[in-house]
Design an enzyme around this catalytic site. Sequence first.
Site, PDB file in Angstrom:
ATOM      1  N   LEU A 209       0.859  -1.182   0.000  1.00 18.83           N
ATOM      2  CA  LEU A 209       0.000   0.000   0.000  1.00 18.83           C
ATOM      3  C   LEU A 209       0.900   1.238   0.000  1.00 18.83           C
ATOM      4  CD1 LEU A 209      -2.630  -1.121   2.659  1.00 18.83           C
ATOM      5  CD2 LEU A 209      -2.923  -1.033   0.174  1.00 18.83           C
ATOM      6  N   SER A 210       0.314   2.399  -0.257  1.00 20.43           N
ATOM      7  CA  SER A 210       1.156   3.594  -0.315  1.00 20.43           C
ATOM      8  C   SER A 210       1.885   3.811   1.002  1.00 20.43           C
ATOM      9  CB  SER A 210       0.325   4.829  -0.682  1.00 20.43           C
ATOM     10  OG  SER A 210      -0.705   5.050   0.252  1.00 20.43           O
ATOM     11  N   GLU A 211       1.256   3.447   2.140  1.00 17.87           N
ATOM     12  CA  GLU A 211       1.936   3.553   3.431  1.00 17.87           C
ATOM     13  C   GLU A 211       1.545   2.386   4.338  1.00 17.87           C
ATOM     14  OE1 GLU A 211       4.043   6.025   3.914  1.00 17.87           O
ATOM     15  OE2 GLU A 211       3.400   7.433   2.349  1.00 17.87           O
ATOM     16  N   THR A 212       2.516   1.931   5.103  1.00 16.72           N
ATOM     17  CA  THR A 212       2.267   1.048   6.238  1.00 16.72           C
ATOM     18  C   THR A 212       2.788   1.753   7.479  1.00 16.72           C
ATOM     19  OG1 THR A 212       2.419  -0.967   4.916  1.00 16.72           O
ATOM     20  CG2 THR A 212       2.789  -1.185   7.279  1.00 16.72           C
TER      21      THR A 212
END
Length: 288
Positions: free
Chosen positions: A44-47
């Site tokens: 995902l774009s951020e974790t």
Amino acid sequence: MQIPIFTVDAFTNRPYCGNPAAVCLLENDLDEGLHQKIATEMNLSETAFIRKLHPADDFTKSSCFGLRWFTPANEVPLCGHATLASAAVLFHIQKNTNSVLTFVTLSGELKTRREKDHIVLDLPLYSTYPQALDEVGELIKAAVGDMIVQDLRYSPDTKKLLVRLSDTYERSVLEKLQVNAQQFLSAEKTGKVKGLILTLKGNSSGKDKGHDFYSRYFAPWYGVLEDPVTGSAHAVLSSYWSEQLGKTEMLAFQCSRRGGELKISLRNDGRVEIAGQFAIVLKGNLTL
């Protein structure tokens, strides 16, 4: 060993809209290299990784936690939507009893609070400065082709380039614009740009009325071709559009395919409050 993990769609109240972030709750320290491996696995774009600052801390009762953010490619200094997602997990899954949560991050202490069905982020406000077109001309061409650019700004604190398209364009033009962000990597020659914002003034009339400005955000330098809804970019956009519109309270919409809405309130202390809704779409455990 297992660690709890959640997927939260931020800046929306509908599942599978807004910006998804993975959130991991760390009871104990994680081996340094595992943060990046997990973020790459989640893709995902951020974790986000929430960690206890002291052994006696409790996800239900404590009010201050460590927080780090990783894209699939590397660690980043600030991420708004994954901060909102982290607060959502603590408030609504862990049933944290505090009204305000503080996260210790690479960007300093960030506070979040509940406000009805929104979570409010307290973020730094980043100024922008005029940027000469000739220095970034190839990058602008790669992003918008021959479209009319009305203003060009640079935020040195965040390394974001803000490209304002002409007021003559409608929201639909920004939404339909085909952008090959991978080309930005070779077109950006200065070495100082790590994120590109396209933005457009909102309409006061017509079917799209109600939003003060629109945007899209691209960060291929961090392995994110297009980010669906970006809190950190709005810490830059808020400064710019407040100056342009003479407003401190604004409503913004990020025109990605998933889309998301952000309520913005500038404070007098050089910070900005950005509020959004959320939808928790996945709960589970990672096996390490």
